[in-house]
Design a protein around this motif. Structure first.
Motif, mmCIF file in Angstrom:
data_model
loop_
_atom_site.group_PDB
_atom_site.id
_atom_site.type_symbol
_atom_site.label_atom_id
_atom_site.label_comp_id
_atom_site.label_asym_id
_atom_site.label_seq_id
_atom_site.Cartn_x
_atom_site.Cartn_y
_atom_site.Cartn_z
ATOM 1 N N GLY A 17 0.814 -1.209 0.000
ATOM 2 C CA GLY A 17 0.000 0.000 0.000
ATOM 3 C C GLY A 17 0.846 1.257 0.000
ATOM 4 O O GLY A 17 0.551 2.228 -0.721
ATOM 5 N N PHE A 26 -1.572 4.856 -6.980
ATOM 6 C CA PHE A 26 -2.817 5.273 -6.341
ATOM 7 C C PHE A 26 -2.624 6.683 -5.812
ATOM 8 O O PHE A 26 -1.558 7.003 -5.265
ATOM 9 C CB PHE A 26 -3.199 4.353 -5.173
ATOM 10 N N HIS A 30 -8.081 7.846 -4.762
ATOM 11 C CA HIS A 30 -8.245 6.397 -4.885
ATOM 12 C C HIS A 30 -8.285 5.743 -3.503
ATOM 13 O O HIS A 30 -9.132 4.885 -3.227
ATOM 14 C CB HIS A 30 -7.095 5.788 -5.691
ATOM 15 N N ILE A 31 -7.330 6.135 -2.643
ATOM 16 C CA ILE A 31 -7.221 5.536 -1.314
ATOM 17 C C ILE A 31 -8.451 5.870 -0.475
ATOM 18 O O ILE A 31 -8.923 5.046 0.311
ATOM 19 C CB ILE A 31 -5.931 5.997 -0.608
ATOM 20 N N ILE A 34 -11.047 3.333 -1.513
ATOM 21 C CA ILE A 34 -10.742 2.018 -0.939
ATOM 22 C C ILE A 34 -11.013 2.027 0.563
ATOM 23 O O ILE A 34 -11.543 1.056 1.117
ATOM 24 C CB ILE A 34 -9.283 1.614 -1.234
ATOM 25 N N SER A 35 -10.669 3.123 1.213
ATOM 26 C CA SER A 35 -10.883 3.249 2.663
ATOM 27 C C SER A 35 -12.365 3.190 3.000
ATOM 28 O O SER A 35 -12.767 2.533 3.975
ATOM 29 C CB SER A 35 -10.287 4.559 3.190
ATOM 30 N N PHE A 37 -14.775 1.740 1.300
ATOM 31 C CA PHE A 37 -15.238 0.354 1.162
ATOM 32 C C PHE A 37 -14.760 -0.498 2.337
ATOM 33 O O PHE A 37 -15.528 -1.289 2.901
ATOM 34 C CB PHE A 37 -14.718 -0.245 -0.149
ATOM 35 N N THR A 38 -13.496 -0.300 2.718
ATOM 36 C CA THR A 38 -12.912 -1.120 3.782
ATOM 37 C C THR A 38 -13.604 -0.884 5.107
ATOM 38 O O THR A 38 -14.016 -1.842 5.788
ATOM 39 C CB THR A 38 -11.400 -0.817 3.922
ATOM 40 N N CYS A 205 -7.364 -5.438 2.907
ATOM 41 C CA CYS A 205 -7.638 -4.046 2.543
ATOM 42 C C CYS A 205 -7.239 -3.093 3.672
ATOM 43 O O CYS A 205 -6.698 -2.008 3.421
ATOM 44 C CB CYS A 205 -9.120 -3.863 2.221
ATOM 45 N N VAL A 209 -4.590 -0.137 3.168
ATOM 46 C CA VAL A 209 -4.961 1.259 3.417
ATOM 47 C C VAL A 209 -4.041 1.886 4.455
ATOM 48 O O VAL A 209 -3.656 3.059 4.339
ATOM 49 C CB VAL A 209 -6.435 1.343 3.853
#
Length: 308
Positions: A17, A26, A30-31, A34-35, A37-38, A205, A209
């Motif tokens: 990551g 990324f 983007h992060i 992802i964060s 969703f995580t 994930c 992250v």
């Protein structure tokens, strides 16, 4: 079990990551996706299904809670006093001291502690881990905001704080898991399988992250304070937890190991967000997140060698 077999997969995900974000593959947007969703989808699903399967009678251990939280509160108090004595005069107020104390005692339980415990001890301890995680943020954030409010004209709002804690995805998912477990509600095979699929990438994930977020932080001008906070967090706190669990409450070997590893986790990023909200010690806590995460590799290795 070789320590490297426990540590390496976790470090690999964190480094992946960090590197992919650092080289620009990324970006922060983007992060952020992802964060979201995580932390709002995958981790809540993971916590819910594991709390749903946990043996509640074995998970609720008041002595384990005391063995963890008494040292946490003691280290918080020590951190508060250290800040009042050693920080620059502009950062010696009650609000700044409360933030520094949070930085010395708040553990990254979900992103780091949970994967380490599962890798080292297996899933059997997750019920107890979740019970501790449930009260972790609520206890330390409330204490920080209450102390900080004494230096603020608007004071502290219990209603606003309670609402934010109840709606916290970690607290909500664990609480719902406990409720459904206690009521013996059958969710059905299809829903169980769907939630299990959502939960699978949770830990990977979370570690990814964590590494990505580390690329956004820098060790700032208050690195000495950050080093002190890191020492309190990953050296003093787990040592006190070990003494309480092993010699005061005489917990089982597995419970003691679980509590120590949880307390040896580095500072959680949420503490930095509290610092930015209160506008106190932002640089110090940002640096502490980085330093404590890097140093926790050695701390975890020592504790795993000693405990496992």
């Amino acid at each position: 079990m070789a320590i490297i077999s426990i540590i390496f997969p976790l470090i690999f995900m964190v480094l992946l990551g960090y590197v992919l974000t650092r080289v620009g593959f990324f970006n922060k947007e983007h992060i952020t996706g992802i964060s979201r969703f995580t932390f709002y989808v995958s981790i809540p699903a993971f916590l819910f299904i594991n709390m749903l399967a946990a043996p509640l009678a074995q998970s609720i251990d008041p002595f384990a809670l005391l063995a963890f939280y008494l040292p946490v509160l003691l280290v918080f108090s020590i951190g508060y006093r250290i800040n009042r004595l050693f920080s620059p005069i502009a950062l010696q107020g009650r609000d700044a001291s409360a933030v520094f104390a949070l930085g010395a005692s708040y553990s990254n339980t979900v992103l780091v502690g949970l994967p380490i415990i599962i890798a080292a001890l297996g899933p059997a301890m997750m019920g107890q881990v979740f019970m501790i995680i449930t009260f972790h943020s609520a206890t330390l954030f409330a204490l920080t905001f209450i102390l900080a409010a004494r230096a603020q004209p608007q004071g502290f709002s219990w209603r606003r704080f309670a609402r934010s804690m109840v709606l916290n995805p970690v607290v909500m998912s664990i609480g719902l898991g406990i409720l459904v477990n206690a009521l013996s509600i059958n969710l059905g095979q299809q829903l169980d399988e769907g939630l299990a699929l959502l939960a699978k990438p949770a830990l990977a994930c979370a570690l990814f992250v964590l590494g990505a977020n580390l690329s956004f932080y820098r060790i700032g001008e208050h690195w000495r304070l950050a080093l002190m906070a890191s020492g309190l967090k990953i050296i003093l706190l787990p040592a006190l937890v070990y003494i309480m669990a092993q010699f005061v409450f005489e917990l089982t070997t597995s419970s003691t190991a679980m509590l120590v590893l949880l307390s040896a986790s580095p500072l959680g990023v949420n503490a930095y967000l509290i610092a930015t909200e209160l506008k106190q010690h932002e640089s110090t806590l940002g640096s502490t997140v980085v330093l404590s995460t890097l140093l926790s590799v050695f701390s975890f290795s020592l504790w795993l060698t000693f405990l496992i």
